[in-house]
Scaffold this motif. Sequence first.
Motif, mmCIF file in Angstrom:
data_model
loop_
_atom_site.group_PDB
_atom_site.id
_atom_site.type_symbol
_atom_site.label_atom_id
_atom_site.label_comp_id
_atom_site.label_asym_id
_atom_site.label_seq_id
_atom_site.Cartn_x
_atom_site.Cartn_y
_atom_site.Cartn_z
ATOM 1 N N THR A 179 18.219 -2.575 -55.715
ATOM 2 C CA THR A 179 19.240 -3.396 -55.754
ATOM 3 C C THR A 179 18.568 -4.903 -54.860
ATOM 4 O OG1 THR A 179 19.553 -2.532 -53.589
ATOM 5 C CG2 THR A 179 21.046 -1.909 -55.444
ATOM 6 N N GLY A 180 17.071 -4.998 -55.072
ATOM 7 C CA GLY A 180 16.463 -5.957 -54.303
ATOM 8 C C GLY A 180 16.422 -7.210 -55.224
ATOM 9 N N PRO A 181 15.662 -8.322 -54.764
ATOM 10 C CA PRO A 181 15.739 -9.579 -55.349
ATOM 11 C C PRO A 181 14.904 -9.642 -56.623
ATOM 12 C CG PRO A 181 13.912 -9.530 -53.693
ATOM 13 C CD PRO A 181 14.949 -8.366 -53.515
ATOM 14 N N GLN A 182 14.308 -8.606 -57.277
ATOM 15 C CA GLN A 182 13.725 -8.403 -58.486
ATOM 16 C C GLN A 182 14.471 -7.864 -59.619
ATOM 17 O OE1 GLN A 182 10.641 -10.099 -58.888
ATOM 18 N NE2 GLN A 182 11.081 -10.684 -56.776
ATOM 19 N N ALA A 183 15.772 -7.572 -59.278
ATOM 20 C CA ALA A 183 16.661 -6.907 -60.229
ATOM 21 C C ALA A 183 17.525 -7.958 -60.806
ATOM 22 C CB ALA A 183 17.451 -5.805 -59.627
ATOM 23 N N PRO A 184 17.462 -8.387 -62.056
ATOM 24 C CA PRO A 184 18.455 -9.281 -62.628
ATOM 25 C C PRO A 184 19.888 -8.944 -62.910
ATOM 26 C CG PRO A 184 16.863 -8.355 -64.612
ATOM 27 C CD PRO A 184 16.594 -7.928 -63.089
ATOM 28 N N ASP A 185 20.707 -9.765 -62.631
ATOM 29 C CA ASP A 185 22.113 -9.484 -62.879
ATOM 30 C C ASP A 185 22.690 -10.068 -64.241
ATOM 31 O OD1 ASP A 185 22.767 -8.790 -60.225
ATOM 32 O OD2 ASP A 185 22.731 -10.922 -59.538
ATOM 33 N N VAL A 186 22.137 -10.844 -64.990
ATOM 34 C CA VAL A 186 22.384 -11.310 -66.058
ATOM 35 C C VAL A 186 21.206 -11.607 -67.003
ATOM 36 C CG1 VAL A 186 24.635 -12.203 -65.404
ATOM 37 C CG2 VAL A 186 22.726 -13.856 -65.157
ATOM 38 N N ILE A 187 21.180 -11.667 -68.160
ATOM 39 C CA ILE A 187 20.173 -11.918 -69.262
ATOM 40 C C ILE A 187 20.865 -12.997 -70.410
ATOM 41 C CG2 ILE A 187 18.961 -10.050 -68.496
ATOM 42 C CD1 ILE A 187 20.097 -8.917 -71.247
ATOM 43 N N ASP A 188 20.132 -13.674 -70.812
ATOM 44 C CA ASP A 188 20.274 -14.642 -72.027
ATOM 45 C C ASP A 188 18.995 -14.473 -72.894
ATOM 46 O OD1 ASP A 188 20.090 -16.842 -73.435
ATOM 47 O OD2 ASP A 188 20.543 -18.425 -71.991
#
Length: 365
Positions: free
Chosen positions: A91-100
Amino acid sequence: MTSLTRFALPLLASVSVLSMTAAHAEPTQELIDAAKAEGTLTTIALPHNWCGYGDVIAGFKAKYGLDVNELNPNAGSADELEAIKANMGNTGPQAPDVIDVGLSFGPAAKDQGLIQPYKVSVWDSIPDDAKDAEGYWYGDYYGVLAFGVNKDIIPYAPTSFADLMDSAYANSIAIPGDPRTGNSTMMTVYAAGVAQGAAAGGDALNAGITYFKDLKENGNYVPVNGNSQNLAQGTTPIYFDWDYNLLAMRDTLAGNPPVEVVVPSDAVVAGVYVQAISAYAPHPNAAKLWMEYIYSDEGQTLWLKGYCHPIRFNDMAARGVIPQDLMDKLPPAENYAKAVFPTLDEQAAAKSAIADNWGKEMGVN
């Protein structure tokens, strides 16, 4: 999947009239509050000069006050899926929430359980054949393959793939890279095949390879990775790419040199990108709010400002909410009216053909 030929219609044709409520829907206050409580959205593969994403990100931050953590702006679609896989329990800063990602990666991500469903409040104004019926992925914008021309070197721009065979364009034409590894480059070869009248899929791709082989043999094709710098310097004064990249480059160069962006008259091939929310998003409410923003009239207009045709373009045009000054900066509307959108099956056949035949026909490893 059905063919995305709906977008080949004239800009205002076959547009269903939505209710004012649907067209101007806003996210709920509950969603806004939940997103603000999370405080951050993590994106990936969004360079600021791609489709005007710099303005889109800034607009989202200004409207809702969330931080945006931007991962690897130059990543590709496959990299985005790998980033989700690598951070399933993180759940840290390297986990993306969204993708394009490119069109084919949406269904692939769904099949692999990497994304979660969400239907934005303007869901009904996204064409049915540009979204997953269950809401796992949804088209966001599209562009067409075009070429930029350095007018200092070539005062009279060619207008078609057929024109490019002329000896006047010796040592002039480049594509972005190897079509076996880059989608925009593969689709350029595909478009060349469409211009020859070949059937969609592998036939079009193989016809495109033959076209570029002939272009190389007559001395017009330069086997280097084309880019805006080479075009501006005159090394390869004709360069293929998506129209939105070329139009942004034209503006950046500001007439030094003058650049004309041409949508070839004999093949208008378009590519759709899609959005999705990671199934493991650390900030799921921020991700949903992001989707609400980029599919709103405001967000869609910012994409058009960056020269990407937003997926809700027809709906917005029908309601008269697209600024005329943005329309005036685009190539003629009738060019886009002829666009064809290769299906996932056709793209898969093209990928197979390019892998099998490009190297041996073009004499490259």
